[in-house]
Design a protein around this motif. Structure first.
Motif, PDB file in Angstrom:
ATOM      1  N   GLU A 106     -19.908  13.456  24.314  1.00  0.00           N
ATOM      2  CA  GLU A 106     -20.780  12.561  23.874  1.00  0.00           C
ATOM      3  C   GLU A 106     -20.504  11.377  22.672  1.00  0.00           C
ATOM      4  N   LEU A 107     -21.104  10.464  22.880  1.00  0.00           N
ATOM      5  CA  LEU A 107     -20.645   9.259  22.118  1.00  0.00           C
ATOM      6  C   LEU A 107     -21.874   8.514  21.705  1.00  0.00           C
ATOM      7  N   TYR A 108     -21.872   7.936  20.445  1.00  0.00           N
ATOM      8  CA  TYR A 108     -23.027   7.252  19.804  1.00  0.00           C
ATOM      9  C   TYR A 108     -22.286   5.769  19.072  1.00  0.00           C
ATOM     10  N   VAL A 109     -23.139   4.946  19.168  1.00  0.00           N
ATOM     11  CA  VAL A 109     -22.652   3.690  18.414  1.00  0.00           C
ATOM     12  C   VAL A 109     -23.880   3.302  17.307  1.00  0.00           C
ATOM     13  N   VAL A 110     -23.349   3.482  15.819  1.00  0.00           N
ATOM     14  CA  VAL A 110     -24.262   3.205  14.899  1.00  0.00           C
ATOM     15  C   VAL A 110     -24.078   1.858  14.603  1.00  0.00           C
ATOM     16  N   PRO A 111     -25.270   0.940  14.727  1.00  0.00           N
ATOM     17  CA  PRO A 111     -25.119  -0.341  14.794  1.00  0.00           C
ATOM     18  C   PRO A 111     -24.926  -0.519  13.224  1.00  0.00           C
ATOM     19  N   ARG A 112     -24.584  -2.036  13.005  1.00  0.00           N
ATOM     20  CA  ARG A 112     -24.113  -2.439  11.812  1.00  0.00           C
ATOM     21  C   ARG A 112     -25.595  -2.508  10.727  1.00  0.00           C
ATOM     22  N   GLY A 113     -25.181  -2.309   9.575  1.00  0.00           N
ATOM     23  CA  GLY A 113     -26.179  -2.407   8.653  1.00  0.00           C
ATOM     24  C   GLY A 113     -27.260  -1.320   8.420  1.00  0.00           C
ATOM     25  N   VAL A 114     -26.927  -0.348   9.488  1.00  0.00           N
ATOM     26  CA  VAL A 114     -27.878   0.828   9.415  1.00  0.00           C
ATOM     27  C   VAL A 114     -27.254   2.047   8.619  1.00  0.00           C
ATOM     28  N   SER A 115     -28.298   2.368   7.729  1.00  0.00           N
ATOM     29  CA  SER A 115     -27.519   3.328   6.700  1.00  0.00           C
ATOM     30  C   SER A 115     -27.665   4.862   7.481  1.00  0.00           C
ATOM     31  N   HIS A 154     -24.111   6.003   3.652  1.00  0.00           N
ATOM     32  CA  HIS A 154     -23.464   4.665   3.612  1.00  0.00           C
ATOM     33  C   HIS A 154     -23.928   3.634   5.059  1.00  0.00           C
ATOM     34  N   ASP A 155     -23.477   2.463   4.930  1.00  0.00           N
ATOM     35  CA  ASP A 155     -23.615   1.652   5.970  1.00  0.00           C
ATOM     36  C   ASP A 155     -22.560   0.679   5.938  1.00  0.00           C
ATOM     37  N   HIS A 156     -22.380   0.156   7.093  1.00  0.00           N
ATOM     38  CA  HIS A 156     -21.035  -1.198   7.330  1.00  0.00           C
ATOM     39  C   HIS A 156     -21.934  -2.339   7.562  1.00  0.00           C
ATOM     40  N   ALA A 157     -22.010  -3.170   6.481  1.00  0.00           N
ATOM     41  CA  ALA A 157     -22.830  -4.384   6.714  1.00  0.00           C
ATOM     42  C   ALA A 157     -22.535  -5.313   7.963  1.00  0.00           C
ATOM     43  N   GLU A 158     -21.321  -5.443   8.363  1.00  0.00           N
ATOM     44  CA  GLU A 158     -21.035  -6.361   9.399  1.00  0.00           C
ATOM     45  C   GLU A 158     -20.039  -5.603  10.606  1.00  0.00           C
ATOM     46  N   GLU A 159     -20.186  -4.282  10.698  1.00  0.00           N
ATOM     47  CA  GLU A 159     -19.496  -3.559  11.823  1.00  0.00           C
ATOM     48  C   GLU A 159     -20.249  -2.530  12.394  1.00  0.00           C
ATOM     49  N   ASP A 160     -20.411  -2.273  13.786  1.00  0.00           N
ATOM     50  CA  ASP A 160     -20.683  -1.287  14.446  1.00  0.00           C
ATOM     51  C   ASP A 160     -19.758  -0.217  14.647  1.00  0.00           C
ATOM     52  N   GLU A 161     -20.208   1.047  14.709  1.00  0.00           N
ATOM     53  CA  GLU A 161     -19.124   2.315  14.647  1.00  0.00           C
ATOM     54  C   GLU A 161     -19.359   3.039  15.514  1.00  0.00           C
ATOM     55  N   LEU A 162     -18.351   3.467  16.557  1.00  0.00           N
ATOM     56  CA  LEU A 162     -18.468   4.155  17.447  1.00  0.00           C
ATOM     57  C   LEU A 162     -18.015   5.723  17.311  1.00  0.00           C
ATOM     58  N   PHE A 163     -18.782   6.601  17.540  1.00  0.00           N
ATOM     59  CA  PHE A 163     -18.365   8.208  17.269  1.00  0.00           C
ATOM     60  C   PHE A 163     -18.401   8.482  18.678  1.00  0.00           C
ATOM     61  N   LEU A 164     -17.264   9.423  18.886  1.00  0.00           N
ATOM     62  CA  LEU A 164     -16.891  10.165  20.244  1.00  0.00           C
ATOM     63  C   LEU A 164     -16.428  11.442  19.709  1.00  0.00           C
ATOM     64  N   LEU A 165     -17.314  12.584  20.169  1.00  0.00           N
ATOM     65  CA  LEU A 165     -17.079  13.828  19.949  1.00  0.00           C
ATOM     66  C   LEU A 165     -16.136  14.555  20.769  1.00  0.00           C
ATOM     67  N   PHE A 166     -15.247  15.239  20.404  1.00  0.00           N
ATOM     68  CA  PHE A 166     -14.290  16.044  21.073  1.00  0.00           C
ATOM     69  C   PHE A 166     -14.292  17.542  20.630  1.00  0.00           C
ATOM     70  N   ASN A 192     -19.219  -4.562  18.337  1.00  0.00           N
ATOM     71  CA  ASN A 192     -18.233  -5.400  17.807  1.00  0.00           C
ATOM     72  C   ASN A 192     -17.517  -6.320  18.840  1.00  0.00           C
ATOM     73  N   GLY A 193     -18.407  -6.570  19.878  1.00  0.00           N
ATOM     74  CA  GLY A 193     -18.030  -7.564  20.977  1.00  0.00           C
ATOM     75  C   GLY A 193     -17.145  -6.911  22.036  1.00  0.00           C
ATOM     76  N   GLN A 194     -16.840  -5.690  21.903  1.00  0.00           N
ATOM     77  CA  GLN A 194     -16.174  -4.663  22.590  1.00  0.00           C
ATOM     78  C   GLN A 194     -17.108  -3.929  23.545  1.00  0.00           C
ATOM     79  N   ALA A 195     -16.509  -3.735  24.814  1.00  0.00           N
ATOM     80  CA  ALA A 195     -17.420  -3.169  25.722  1.00  0.00           C
ATOM     81  C   ALA A 195     -16.869  -1.534  25.859  1.00  0.00           C
ATOM     82  N   VAL A 196     -17.379  -0.677  25.989  1.00  0.00           N
ATOM     83  CA  VAL A 196     -17.081   0.662  26.468  1.00  0.00           C
ATOM     84  C   VAL A 196     -17.378   1.042  27.930  1.00  0.00           C
ATOM     85  N   LYS A 197     -16.272   1.090  28.717  1.00  0.00           N
ATOM     86  CA  LYS A 197     -16.765   1.004  30.127  1.00  0.00           C
ATOM     87  C   LYS A 197     -15.960   2.438  30.884  1.00  0.00           C
ATOM     88  N   LEU A 198     -16.619   2.743  31.995  1.00  0.00           N
ATOM     89  CA  LEU A 198     -16.124   3.899  32.633  1.00  0.00           C
ATOM     90  C   LEU A 198     -15.694   3.336  33.968  1.00  0.00           C
TER      91      LEU A 198
END
Lengths: 122, 122
Positions: free
Chosen positions: A74-83, A42-54, B26-32
């Protein structure tokens, strides 16, 4: 609002691919999810999505670039529009914190048996 | 962007009260930030601010409500417009992840010797 203990929140649910909202700020939701196996592309056309692993290992597959591997801390941001397709190794589980707009549907525009229309707040 | 290891990012700097940007969405910053002692009283008129503790103990004092105590693995959202003062026990250090709009000045409208006008990206 009082302090939110992330581990205690993770202990409140067991189901997979069912994000729970634990906090909100600036129109964004902080969500927790336990995942196992493959999610839907899937993708989110207008929204970036952050994943942070616990806990565990999460793979994020892409159509046109290398898979990203996330370990705990570790974390990663999937940019908007990226499947993309999150997944774990078969039979394994990963615990993730997500940050994305409150309005984001977790399967994007894709309707799927895993799609949750209303996210529980815990 | 590749996976960001939070612990490795924390290892890149030692100074206190000097947030570093490690991701944006999404216009937000993740900061340490590494903090020690008392910060300045301030508020952010239009922006909620999330604190997630990675190490140590952080106290967030308020003018009109009880102090919030955060240990590692705990988070708290300071609502917009609420005057607050982060602090640690004297001589101790806390490592925090912050999430707030890219535009947020960390001392709010308050000018202070701790104010940083440009945040480093690491």
């Amino acid at each position: 609002m009082s302090a939110v203990n992330v581990a205690q929140k993770f202990a409140l649910f067991q189901e997979h691919w069912s994000p729970k909202v634990i906090a909100e700020l600036n129109g964004q939701a902080v969500k927790l999810a336990k995942v196992s196996g493959e999610f839907v592309w899937h993708d989110h056309a207008e929204e970036d999505e952050l994943f942070l692993l616990f806990q565990g290992t999460l793979f994020i597959d892409f159509r046109d670039r290398e898979t990203v591997t996330l370990e705990a801390g570790e974390l990663y941001v999937v940019p908007r529009g990226v499947s993309h397709r999150p997944r774990t190794r078969p039979g394994e589980e990963a615990w993730i914190m997500l940050l994305e707009p409150l309005s984001t549907a977790h399967t994007g525009a894709v309707r799927h048996e895993l799609t949750q229309d209303r996210l529980e707040r815990i």
